[in-house]
Design a protein around this motif. Sequence first.
Motif, PDB file in Angstrom:
ATOM      1  N   GLU A   1       0.838  -1.203   0.000  1.00 25.67           N
ATOM      2  CA  GLU A   1       0.000   0.000   0.000  1.00 25.67           C
ATOM      3  C   GLU A   1       0.873   1.252   0.000  1.00 25.67           C
ATOM      4  O   GLU A   1       0.593   2.217  -0.722  1.00 25.67           O
ATOM      5  CB  GLU A   1      -0.932  -0.003   1.211  1.00 25.67           C
ATOM      6  N   GLU A   2       1.928   1.234   0.811  1.00 23.62           N
ATOM      7  CA  GLU A   2       2.854   2.371   0.842  1.00 23.62           C
ATOM      8  C   GLU A   2       3.575   2.524  -0.499  1.00 23.62           C
ATOM      9  O   GLU A   2       3.786   3.639  -0.983  1.00 23.62           O
ATOM     10  CB  GLU A   2       3.866   2.194   1.976  1.00 23.62           C
TER      11      GLU A   2
ATOM     12  N   TRP B   1       2.367   1.777  -3.446  1.00 23.45           N
ATOM     13  CA  TRP B   1       1.427   2.372  -4.400  1.00 23.45           C
ATOM     14  C   TRP B   1       1.204   3.858  -4.111  1.00 23.45           C
ATOM     15  O   TRP B   1       1.090   4.662  -5.041  1.00 23.45           O
ATOM     16  CB  TRP B   1       0.099   1.628  -4.420  1.00 23.45           C
ATOM     17  N   ARG B   2       1.146   4.238  -2.832  1.00 20.77           N
ATOM     18  CA  ARG B   2       1.006   5.662  -2.492  1.00 20.77           C
ATOM     19  C   ARG B   2       2.222   6.442  -3.004  1.00 20.77           C
ATOM     20  O   ARG B   2       2.080   7.515  -3.610  1.00 20.77           O
ATOM     21  CB  ARG B   2       0.872   5.848  -0.980  1.00 20.77           C
ATOM     22  N   THR B   3       3.398   5.882  -2.781  1.00 21.08           N
ATOM     23  CA  THR B   3       4.628   6.542  -3.232  1.00 21.08           C
ATOM     24  C   THR B   3       4.670   6.593  -4.753  1.00 21.08           C
ATOM     25  O   THR B   3       5.038   7.622  -5.341  1.00 21.08           O
ATOM     26  CB  THR B   3       5.862   5.802  -2.676  1.00 21.08           C
ATOM     27  N   TRP B   4       4.291   5.504  -5.387  1.00 23.74           N
ATOM     28  CA  TRP B   4       4.276   5.462  -6.857  1.00 23.74           C
ATOM     29  C   TRP B   4       3.346   6.537  -7.407  1.00 23.74           C
ATOM     30  O   TRP B   4       3.708   7.270  -8.333  1.00 23.74           O
ATOM     31  CB  TRP B   4       3.846   4.084  -7.343  1.00 23.74           C
ATOM     32  N   SER B   5       2.153   6.656  -6.837  1.00 23.05           N
ATOM     33  CA  SER B   5       1.188   7.657  -7.294  1.00 23.05           C
ATOM     34  C   SER B   5       1.735   9.068  -7.126  1.00 23.05           C
ATOM     35  O   SER B   5       1.613   9.908  -8.025  1.00 23.05           O
ATOM     36  CB  SER B   5      -0.135   7.514  -6.532  1.00 23.05           C
ATOM     37  N   PHE B   6       2.342   9.336  -5.974  1.00 24.31           N
ATOM     38  CA  PHE B   6       2.938  10.636  -5.719  1.00 24.31           C
ATOM     39  C   PHE B   6       3.993  10.964  -6.773  1.00 24.31           C
ATOM     40  O   PHE B   6       3.984  12.037  -7.380  1.00 24.31           O
ATOM     41  CB  PHE B   6       3.555  10.658  -4.313  1.00 24.31           C
TER      42      PHE B   6
END
Length: 109
Positions: free
Chosen positions: A88-89, A91-96
């Motif tokens: 989950e972290e 994917w959050r970092t990837w999106s950012f």
Amino acid sequence: MGKLATEMLKGTLEGIVLASLSARPAYGYEITARLRDQGFTDIVEGTIYALLVRVEQRGLVDVEKVPSEKGPPRKVYSLNGQGREYLEEFWRTWSFLAERLEQLREGSK
């Protein structure tokens, strides 16, 4: 795959493998085959096996030895709770990062 793509892949491969395992458990060769089917054709089995050792040591996956028709038992890897949190972290970092890169690209036009 060019050198730049290879270097970028190295930085994201752990997340890619964990994402693959989030779909269903798998053993090393099966993970490599899945990724190759998804277009990651330059991935080498040895790289995946080394990565699996690291994520196992970090407690991101559970491992079950399953009998094999040929040779020793296979280690089947499955994503555990800690691995899901890590993913989950990721994917959050990837999106950012993807959003910021897109902004940079759009700003340079």
